[in-house]
Write a protein that holds these residues in place. Structure first.
Motif, mmCIF file in Angstrom:
data_model
loop_
_atom_site.group_PDB
_atom_site.id
_atom_site.type_symbol
_atom_site.label_atom_id
_atom_site.label_comp_id
_atom_site.label_asym_id
_atom_site.label_seq_id
_atom_site.Cartn_x
_atom_site.Cartn_y
_atom_site.Cartn_z
ATOM 1 N N MET A 54 67.954 -39.631 58.068
ATOM 2 C CA MET A 54 67.498 -39.802 59.444
ATOM 3 C C MET A 54 67.119 -41.250 59.759
ATOM 4 O O MET A 54 66.489 -41.536 60.770
ATOM 5 C CB MET A 54 66.301 -38.877 59.731
ATOM 6 N N SER B 155 68.331 -40.953 64.380
ATOM 7 C CA SER B 155 68.598 -41.721 63.156
ATOM 8 C C SER B 155 68.965 -43.172 63.457
ATOM 9 O O SER B 155 68.989 -44.013 62.571
ATOM 10 C CB SER B 155 69.693 -41.044 62.322
ATOM 11 N N ASN C 189 69.990 -35.272 65.883
ATOM 12 C CA ASN C 189 69.890 -36.160 64.719
ATOM 13 C C ASN C 189 70.619 -37.484 64.896
ATOM 14 O O ASN C 189 70.175 -38.509 64.366
ATOM 15 C CB ASN C 189 70.438 -35.447 63.476
#
Ligand SMILES: [Zn+2]
Length: 648
Positions: free
Chosen positions: A637, A620, A616
């Motif tokens: 995100m 992101s 993540n």
């Protein structure tokens, strides 16, 4: 379409929005149906491949043990090593006798003057007592070797384990004291009182050790000292003579932490000889416990794997013997593996990908808007001299100096450790062997070596779900491509960027570019430092900075390399566009369930962030991801434009 689609809808969690938590969206189904098995500390992609590689090797090892062939051949050595490791009856009967020589020498020490000579003997078989001695290419001339002296001598993973005073940490230190006492008792050499003295001594070493996040900063730990000046650090111990005894012939060495050695000198002088004896016995038994009778092995498992690592049950014995063989005679094992598990076609495809990734790195540098022309030219020169090693070494390591037989597992391990020490020490004056691999070819790992400016990918990691020989480019660039990109970007992370195109530590940055780089990296430190692992524990954004930079840069250049392969036909497969398949593959390689203990330990000591953040964190920060999945502004995100980390 003529390929096997490795993307499996049942691994997803459709309930989780990809814009909220992409890692869970892609892996939620898999995570729910793949709890950590009792004999592992965690379970995920890297473990799956590891276990698959082990199964391949199991049959080969059993076969080699059944028909080992002529003496001195790789097959004989691997076969006899494996047979000795599996012969638990003989291991019980042999007891601790393989350690006898060393134990006698320790017992015979009468004063602190005698410690140095015994330490020389122990170092030669890889016992890491008091401090460590390594031999690697010279950071100022990568064609030569250099001795690296480093802080060490601790039985717990990191200094903070000794120094924190919360209840959990204090309980762990108490369990450690119990463990040390139990192993001394098993040796017939003391108990709780001695264990307490040992842990007190280690605590004093911990207090002057650099924290992990500081120790990974190469600008702090690479310090050249003349051999003659080392006695100023340890005048009473006589560090120069100690190194000469070990066989160090060179005029200088590198010292990571001078305060540590100065304190060690006083500590050694002040410590009663009884305590030094206990301390050395402890580190000897700690080093070889996995090769000793069951009581030693079980005790070591219970503390290090179960209490510290969260692994409930031991793996099957053959996997432990294989792990020992991997560390002792790794390339002999690899030779068996690659013949079976890595085709010339797979090697060729991986080599092509690495070339594309290096090309993407060069394009990325050329397109930077924050770097001045001078630094950019130097960076491009560095990219231009990148080399790679794929699959397995061209020349296998020669282990013919190691005597391996079926008499004693522990004796095989001691001889292998002695061989390795001697191999490295005896070539101290030779030119650096640039063909050498730091990892055996069957392991699930990869690395960048700044001193050779090279990336290395063993056959062991070039396997599903990282690399699918029969799958589309989208999946392979999102998987192994991002790993390759990660390793390439290490050449330009906070450490790698301090080395030049020939692997010398040299500053090729202008001051203003370095400041801009650090400003951008600082945003990444803050991003990861906000990630909560437990209520009382967050990611250490400084400790993990180099890896987080590489994760982000690796994703970006893998994506660019992938996009450059697209021919415009952009087929939708399994309901996903090629771009989406790329990101799905990326999140897939990070799937991992952890035991709490293991997750806590790696958060404290590992330079990599826990896996959910490795998926993540980078996506992101990467606008093409938000575009591919239609992630709205303000979603977790999709980091706000003013906090977006954009370096490579
Ligand atoms: Zn890395």
């Amino acid at each position: 379409m003529d390929f096997l689609d490795p993307i499996d809808a049942t691994n997803f969690d459709p309930e989780t929005d990809p814009g909220i938590d992409f890692y869970r969206h892609v892996n939620g189904g898999w995570l729910a149906s793949n709890p950590v098995p009792a004999e592992h500390p965690a379970w995920g992609a890297a473990f799956e491949v590891h276990v698959r590689n082990e199964a391949i090797l199991h049959d080969l090892l059993v076969d080699a043990a059944a028909t080992p062939g002529p003496r001195g051949t790789p097959r004989q050595m691997v076969g006899d090593y494996f047979a000795a490791g599996m012969d638990t009856e003989k291991i019980e009967a042999t007891g601790i006798s393989p350690l006898d020589d060393y134990l006698h020498k320790i017992t015979a020490m009468e004063s602190q003057q005698d410690v140095g000579a015994v330490l020389v003997e122990l170092r030669k078989v890889g016992v890491p007592a008091f401090h460590s001695v390594g031999i690697e290419p010279d950071f100022e001339d990568s064609n030569r070797y250099l001795v690296y002296l480093a802080q060490g001598g601790l039985g717990l993973p990191e200094r903070d384990y000794y120094l924190r005073d919360d209840d959990r940490s204090k309980a762990l230190v108490a369990a450690y004291v119990d463990h040390v006492a139990a192993q001394l008792h098993n040796l017939g050499e003391g108990g709780r009182g001695e264990a307490e003295e040992i842990v007190e001594l280690e605590t004093r070493l911990a207090a002057v050790s650099m924290p992990a996040e500081e120790h990974r900063d190469l600008s702090k730990v690479l310090n050249r000292h003349d051999m003659g000046s080392l006695d100023e650090l340890m005048p009473r111990f006589g560090l120069t003579a100690h190194l000469r005894e070990l066989g160090v012939t060179s005029p200088s060495v590198s010292v990571d932490n001078t305060a540590f050695f100065e304190t060690l000198d006083g500590l050694l002088a002040d410590t009663p000889i009884e305590t030094s004896r206990s301390y050395l016995r402890w580190h000897l038994v700690r080093r070889f416990a996995p090769a000793l009778p069951h009581t030693f092995e079980e005790e070591a498992f219970d503390f290090y794997n179960r209490k510290l690592g969260g692994q409930q049950e031991p793996r099957e014995r053959w996997t432990r013997v294989l792990a020992a063989a991997t560390s002792d005679i790794g390339e002999l094992v690899s030779r068996l593996y690659v013949d079976t598990a890595f085709s010339p076609e797979a090697k060729e495809r991986c080599e092509r990908m690495v070339d594309h990734l290096i090309g993407a790195m060069a394009r990325s540098v050329e397109a930077l808007d924050w770097m001045t022309e001078a630094t950019m030219q130097a960076a491009l020169e560095k990219v231009g001299t990148f080399t790679h090693k794929i699959g397995y070494p061209e020349d296998w390591r020669d282990y013919s100096g190691v005597a391996v037989d079926r008499t004693s597992f522990a004796a095989n391990r001691i001889r292998a450790a002695a061989f390795e020490f001697d191999r490295k020490m005896s070539r101290l004056d030779d030119p650096v062997d640039k063909g050498e691999w730091e990892l055996p070819a069957h392991v699930v790992n990869a690395y960048y070596n700044p001193l050779h400016n090279e990336v290395v990918f063993p056959a062991g990691i070039l396997q599903p779900p990282f690399f699918h020989a029969a799958a589309d480019d989208a999946v392979n660039y999102g998987g192994i491509g991002a790993v390759i990109g990660h390793e390439i970007t290490h050449g330009f992370d906070d450490n790698g960027s301090r080395f030049d195109e020939v692997g010398r530590r040299r500053n090729w940055w202008t001051e203003e570019d370095r400041a801009e780089f650090e400003k951008r990296a600082q945003v990444l430190v803050e991003q990861y430092s906000d990630y909560e692992v437990f209520d009382d524990l967050k990611v250490n954004g400084r400790l993990t900075l180099g890896e987080n930079l590489a994760d982000l840069g690796g994703l970006a250049i893998a994506y660019d390399a992938f996009v450059s392969t697209l021919d415009g036909s952009t087929p939708v497969v399994g309901g996903f566009s090629p771009e989406q398949r790329f990101f799905v593959a990326f999140a897939t390689i990070w799937r991992m369930n952890y035991t709490d203990e293991y997750l806590r330990m790696i958060t404290n000591v590992d330079v990599h962030s826990p896996n959910p953040f490795r998926a993540n964190g980078p996506v992101s920060n990467f606008p093409p991801f938000a575009e591919a999945f239609g992630v709205a502004d303000g979603s977790p995100m999709r980091r706000p434009a003013d906090r977006l980390v954009d370096i490579w």
